[in-house]
Design an enzyme around this catalytic site. Structure first.
Site, PDB file in Angstrom:
ATOM      1  CG  ASP A 135      -4.745   4.939   2.699  1.00  0.00           C
ATOM      2  OD1 ASP A 135      -5.003   4.522   4.493  1.00  0.00           O
ATOM      3  OD2 ASP A 135      -3.343   5.085   3.163  1.00  0.00           O
ATOM      4  CB  CYS A 152      -1.293  -0.015   0.906  1.00  0.00           C
ATOM      5  SG  CYS A 152      -0.352   0.180   2.610  1.00  0.00           S
ATOM      6  N   GLY A 180       1.606   3.768   2.894  1.00  0.00           N
ATOM      7  CA  GLY A 180       2.107   4.128   4.101  1.00  0.00           C
ATOM      8  C   GLY A 180       2.588   2.660   5.157  1.00  0.00           C
ATOM      9  CB  THR A 198       1.093   2.651   9.037  1.00  0.00           C
ATOM     10  OG1 THR A 198       0.222   4.011   8.181  1.00  0.00           O
ATOM     11  CG2 THR A 198       2.161   3.541   8.698  1.00  0.00           C
ATOM     12  CB  CYS A 199      -4.178   1.793   7.227  1.00  0.00           C
ATOM     13  SG  CYS A 199      -3.536   3.239   8.176  1.00  0.00           S
ATOM     14  NE  ARG A 200      -4.537   1.447   1.632  1.00  0.00           N
ATOM     15  CZ  ARG A 200      -4.211   2.475   0.909  1.00  0.00           C
ATOM     16  NH1 ARG A 200      -5.385   1.511  -0.185  1.00  0.00           N
ATOM     17  NH2 ARG A 200      -3.614   3.190   0.590  1.00  0.00           N
TER      18      ARG A 200
END
Length: 152
Positions: free
Chosen positions: A119, A7, A9, A11-13
């Site tokens: 996102d 993805c 960054g 940090t999420c997905r």
């Protein structure tokens, strides 16, 4: 087989998707030998999982506490057998790093609609939950495809 999920960054997905797929792999003997990791096209190295992803992972009994974001590199691309991206832009960046023959948009690979996975960064936890639910459906399809040997 080494699966890399990408993805922006990291940090999420992608860490959430990687945790979901890794959990499926760990509980399915037919998927033995598959490793799952994640990276981001614009990651800040070492950043933890976002609070939203961390929380929805915990709700699913997945642990992102040790996650540290890492930048997508040509070395990571070269070391991966299958690369699944959250968006078409990520797929283009993977291709530019030499992975054109191994990269797929996650939704297309999973037989879904071929759209980007939005996102949730900075949004309410309810958006993270929606994202996690979608990723669970997509990763179940990815696992099924890997189980049937139709990948990469």
């Amino acid at each position: 087989m080494r699966v890399l999920i990408v993805c922006s960054g990291n940090t999420c997905r992608s860490p959430l998707a990687a945790a979901i797929l890794a959990d499926l792999v760990a509980t399915d003997p037919a998927l033995t030998g598959i490793s799952v990791s994640s990276a981001g096209t614009s990651a800040r190295a070492g950043a933890p999982a976002s609070e939203g992803s961390f929380l929805v992972a915990l709700e699913r009994e997945l642990d992102l506490s040790a996650h540290a974001a890492r930048e997508l590199t040509a070395e990571l691309v070269k070391a991966s057998d299958l690369i699944l991206t959250m968006g078409a832009g990520h797929a283009r960046q993977v291709a530019e790093l030499g992975g054109a023959d191994r990269v797929h948009l996650l939704t297309s690979f999973a037989g879904d609609d071929g759209s980007d996975v939005p996102d949730p960064f900075g949004q309410d936890v309810s958006v993270y939950r929606e994202t996690a639910e979608r990723l669970e459906r997509l990763m179940a399809r990815v696992a099924a495809r890997l189980r049937q040997g139709r990948a990469p």
